[in-house]
Write a protein that holds these residues in place. Structure first.
Motif, PDB file in Angstrom:
ATOM      1  N   GLY A  73     -32.451  11.968  17.655  1.00 51.92           N
ATOM      2  CA  GLY A  73     -31.988  11.810  19.030  1.00 51.92           C
ATOM      3  C   GLY A  73     -32.994  12.214  20.080  1.00 51.92           C
ATOM      4  O   GLY A  73     -32.712  13.041  20.958  1.00 51.92           O
ATOM      5  N   GLY A  74     -34.188  11.647  20.051  1.00 50.43           N
ATOM      6  CA  GLY A  74     -35.232  11.951  21.021  1.00 50.43           C
ATOM      7  C   GLY A  74     -35.020  11.246  22.349  1.00 50.43           C
ATOM      8  O   GLY A  74     -33.982  10.619  22.584  1.00 50.43           O
ATOM      9  N   PRO A  75     -36.011  11.328  23.249  1.00 52.75           N
ATOM     10  CA  PRO A  75     -35.859  10.762  24.600  1.00 52.75           C
ATOM     11  C   PRO A  75     -35.478   9.289  24.616  1.00 52.75           C
ATOM     12  O   PRO A  75     -34.648   8.870  25.436  1.00 52.75           O
ATOM     13  CB  PRO A  75     -37.231  11.004  25.230  1.00 52.75           C
ATOM     14  CG  PRO A  75     -37.750  12.222  24.534  1.00 52.75           C
ATOM     15  CD  PRO A  75     -37.262  12.106  23.121  1.00 52.75           C
ATOM     16  N   PHE A  76     -36.067   8.459  23.740  1.00 59.71           N
ATOM     17  CA  PHE A  76     -35.736   7.035  23.753  1.00 59.71           C
ATOM     18  C   PHE A  76     -34.248   6.821  23.476  1.00 59.71           C
ATOM     19  O   PHE A  76     -33.571   6.065  24.176  1.00 59.71           O
ATOM     20  CB  PHE A  76     -36.574   6.266  22.728  1.00 59.71           C
ATOM     21  CG  PHE A  76     -36.243   4.802  22.667  1.00 59.71           C
ATOM     22  CD1 PHE A  76     -36.802   3.918  23.572  1.00 59.71           C
ATOM     23  CD2 PHE A  76     -35.352   4.305  21.725  1.00 59.71           C
ATOM     24  CE1 PHE A  76     -36.477   2.563  23.539  1.00 59.71           C
ATOM     25  CE2 PHE A  76     -35.027   2.964  21.676  1.00 59.71           C
ATOM     26  CZ  PHE A  76     -35.594   2.084  22.590  1.00 59.71           C
ATOM     27  N   VAL A 110     -42.428   2.751  20.613  1.00 60.79           N
ATOM     28  CA  VAL A 110     -41.198   2.490  21.371  1.00 60.79           C
ATOM     29  C   VAL A 110     -40.482   1.252  20.849  1.00 60.79           C
ATOM     30  O   VAL A 110     -39.262   1.243  20.657  1.00 60.79           O
ATOM     31  CB  VAL A 110     -41.517   2.339  22.871  1.00 60.79           C
ATOM     32  CG1 VAL A 110     -40.323   1.774  23.639  1.00 60.79           C
ATOM     33  CG2 VAL A 110     -41.935   3.680  23.467  1.00 60.79           C
ATOM     34  N   HIS A 111     -41.246   0.178  20.621  1.00 56.81           N
ATOM     35  CA  HIS A 111     -40.615  -1.063  20.173  1.00 56.81           C
ATOM     36  C   HIS A 111     -40.103  -0.943  18.740  1.00 56.81           C
ATOM     37  O   HIS A 111     -39.098  -1.577  18.383  1.00 56.81           O
ATOM     38  CB  HIS A 111     -41.594  -2.224  20.322  1.00 56.81           C
ATOM     39  CG  HIS A 111     -42.020  -2.460  21.749  1.00 56.81           C
ATOM     40  ND1 HIS A 111     -41.181  -2.221  22.817  1.00 56.81           N
ATOM     41  CD2 HIS A 111     -43.199  -2.881  22.287  1.00 56.81           C
ATOM     42  CE1 HIS A 111     -41.820  -2.498  23.944  1.00 56.81           C
ATOM     43  NE2 HIS A 111     -43.032  -2.895  23.639  1.00 56.81           N
ATOM     44  N   ALA A 112     -40.762  -0.120  17.932  1.00 54.29           N
ATOM     45  CA  ALA A 112     -40.231   0.152  16.587  1.00 54.29           C
ATOM     46  C   ALA A 112     -38.924   0.928  16.669  1.00 54.29           C
ATOM     47  O   ALA A 112     -37.967   0.650  15.920  1.00 54.29           O
ATOM     48  CB  ALA A 112     -41.271   0.933  15.778  1.00 54.29           C
ATOM     49  N   LEU A 113     -38.864   1.893  17.590  1.00 50.30           N
ATOM     50  CA  LEU A 113     -37.619   2.641  17.781  1.00 50.30           C
ATOM     51  C   LEU A 113     -36.498   1.724  18.258  1.00 50.30           C
ATOM     52  O   LEU A 113     -35.350   1.840  17.804  1.00 50.30           O
ATOM     53  CB  LEU A 113     -37.834   3.762  18.800  1.00 50.30           C
ATOM     54  CG  LEU A 113     -38.682   4.956  18.332  1.00 50.30           C
ATOM     55  CD1 LEU A 113     -39.018   5.847  19.519  1.00 50.30           C
ATOM     56  CD2 LEU A 113     -37.953   5.748  17.260  1.00 50.30           C
ATOM     57  N   ASN A 114     -36.817   0.804  19.159  1.00 45.52           N
ATOM     58  CA  ASN A 114     -35.798  -0.114  19.653  1.00 45.52           C
ATOM     59  C   ASN A 114     -35.229  -0.967  18.519  1.00 45.52           C
ATOM     60  O   ASN A 114     -34.004  -1.157  18.428  1.00 45.52           O
ATOM     61  CB  ASN A 114     -36.401  -1.012  20.730  1.00 45.52           C
ATOM     62  CG  ASN A 114     -35.363  -1.881  21.408  1.00 45.52           C
ATOM     63  OD1 ASN A 114     -34.430  -1.385  22.031  1.00 45.52           O
ATOM     64  ND2 ASN A 114     -35.518  -3.193  21.290  1.00 45.52           N
ATOM     65  N   GLU A 170     -30.828  -1.900  14.583  1.00 52.46           N
ATOM     66  CA  GLU A 170     -30.384  -2.136  13.213  1.00 52.46           C
ATOM     67  C   GLU A 170     -29.389  -1.068  12.765  1.00 52.46           C
ATOM     68  O   GLU A 170     -28.362  -1.379  12.133  1.00 52.46           O
ATOM     69  CB  GLU A 170     -31.590  -2.170  12.277  1.00 52.46           C
ATOM     70  CG  GLU A 170     -32.498  -3.370  12.485  1.00 52.46           C
ATOM     71  CD  GLU A 170     -33.651  -3.396  11.500  1.00 52.46           C
ATOM     72  OE1 GLU A 170     -33.641  -2.604  10.533  1.00 52.46           O
ATOM     73  OE2 GLU A 170     -34.563  -4.223  11.691  1.00 52.46           O
ATOM     74  N   ALA A 171     -29.697   0.199  13.068  1.00 50.70           N
ATOM     75  CA  ALA A 171     -28.826   1.288  12.628  1.00 50.70           C
ATOM     76  C   ALA A 171     -27.462   1.208  13.288  1.00 50.70           C
ATOM     77  O   ALA A 171     -26.420   1.458  12.648  1.00 50.70           O
ATOM     78  CB  ALA A 171     -29.484   2.636  12.926  1.00 50.70           C
ATOM     79  N   LEU A 172     -27.437   0.850  14.566  1.00 48.86           N
ATOM     80  CA  LEU A 172     -26.162   0.761  15.281  1.00 48.86           C
ATOM     81  C   LEU A 172     -25.300  -0.364  14.716  1.00 48.86           C
ATOM     82  O   LEU A 172     -24.091  -0.185  14.494  1.00 48.86           O
ATOM     83  CB  LEU A 172     -26.430   0.527  16.779  1.00 48.86           C
ATOM     84  CG  LEU A 172     -25.228   0.608  17.706  1.00 48.86           C
ATOM     85  CD1 LEU A 172     -24.552   1.971  17.631  1.00 48.86           C
ATOM     86  CD2 LEU A 172     -25.645   0.303  19.147  1.00 48.86           C
ATOM     87  N   VAL A 173     -25.909  -1.503  14.453  1.00 48.60           N
ATOM     88  CA  VAL A 173     -25.151  -2.618  13.883  1.00 48.60           C
ATOM     89  C   VAL A 173     -24.683  -2.283  12.469  1.00 48.60           C
ATOM     90  O   VAL A 173     -23.555  -2.627  12.077  1.00 48.60           O
ATOM     91  CB  VAL A 173     -25.994  -3.911  13.912  1.00 48.60           C
ATOM     92  CG1 VAL A 173     -25.283  -5.045  13.169  1.00 48.60           C
ATOM     93  CG2 VAL A 173     -26.258  -4.323  15.355  1.00 48.60           C
TER      94      VAL A 173
END
Length: 292
Positions: free
Chosen positions: A214-217, A180-184, A189-192
């Motif tokens: 585009g999974g649940p997180f 989860v924290h890796a996804l966060n 990073e990807a959004l920025v």
């Protein structure tokens, strides 16, 4: 169905679990270290407040624990007014806290010495997931004890996995949270990257949400990433740091190599040092915007 459940801890998750149980018609006896917080949750949900952790633990055959860290758990379990003192024969303590596996094993032994039984039952899911009764529970302990707790856990969870003996649930939760924290970090990073390269934030996130990633997180953190500062804190960044410390300690003990978790821990530490520890974990994106 269990008529009364004890709940230890009135933070975000403890409060949400209390509300969910009350909506199902279950009486809840609630204790929190900060009495004012317990009183506020009780006023909102109709729960009763116990004066001590012992009183809440003695309230019903199943006791749910939701506390912030290992130190808070040890303090709540120990002493003449603690959980162990209230959890007598026939009581099942289901601890949903995210703690080290060794702490779960230690606390299970204390509860057993007092005549009760314990499960480590950490959960995956945010407050809205609790409210819908769709948590994922990772249970460590004896199957027979889990069966006794199921009527209560089933009100909170969409699925319950028995993953092994005491400590296995805590281990599995740390493994899930490493992901989860890796996804966060990756979403931040990807959004920025997309924003700094000229793509509007909402357009970028729309693509993320409908892509193979585009999974649940990505779905349930959408509002937090798209409208930072306008959504409630679901999981604070300082707790992310606490989790990553537990994850890296477990990795060191088990001989697992986790270079990504180590890099994520450094990034979180930098953001917390910048004063963002109380904000939602998605604040990493705002921190990275500042660096860019």
């Amino acid at each position: 169905m269990t008529d009364t459940v004890g709940v230890i801890g009135a933070g975000r998750m403890g409060a949400a679990m209390t509300a969910r149980l009350r909506s199902a018609g279950v009486e809840v006896v609630l204790w929190n270290r900060t009495a004012a917080r317990a009183a506020a949750v009780a006023a909102a949900t109709g729960a009763r407040v116990a004066a001590t952790a012992r009183g809440a633990a003695a309230a019903g055959p199943v006791v749910l624990v939701s506390l912030a860290d290992d130190a808070a758990c040890r303090a709540a379990y120990d002493g003449p007014d603690g959980i162990v003192a209230g959890a007598g024969p026939g009581t099942v303590v289901a601890d949903t806290s995210t703690v080290a596996p060794g702490t779960s094993i230690e606390l299970a032994a204390l509860v057993a010495a007092g005549g009760g039984a314990m499960l480590d039952t950490p959960v995956s899911g945010s407050v809205p997931v609790v409210e819908r009764g769709e948590l994922t529970v990772m249970a460590g302990g004896r199957v027979a004890v889990l069966d006794r707790a199921r009527p209560v856990l089933d009100l909170l969870a969409r699925q319950i996995f028995h993953v092994g003996e005491h400590g296995a649930g805590a281990t599995m939760k740390l493994a899930v949270n490493a992901l989860v924290h890796a996804l966060n970090q990756a979403v931040s990073e990807a959004l920025v990257l997309a924003e700094r390269s000229g793509v509007a934030r909402r357009a970028a996130y729309e693509v993320f949400a409908n892509s193979v990633a585009g999974g649940p997180f990505v779905q349930y953190k959408r509002a937090a990433f798209e409208r930072p500062g306008q959504t409630p804190v679901a999981f604070s960044l300082d707790l992310v740091g606490k989790d990553l410390d537990l994850i890296l300690d477990l990795a060191a003990r088990s001989g697992a190599s986790m270079p990504q978790a180590a890099a994520n821990r450094r990034a979180v530490a930098d953001a917390v040092a910048a004063g963002l520890g109380d904000e939602d974990m998605s604040v990493l994106a705002r921190y990275l915007r500042g660096l860019a």
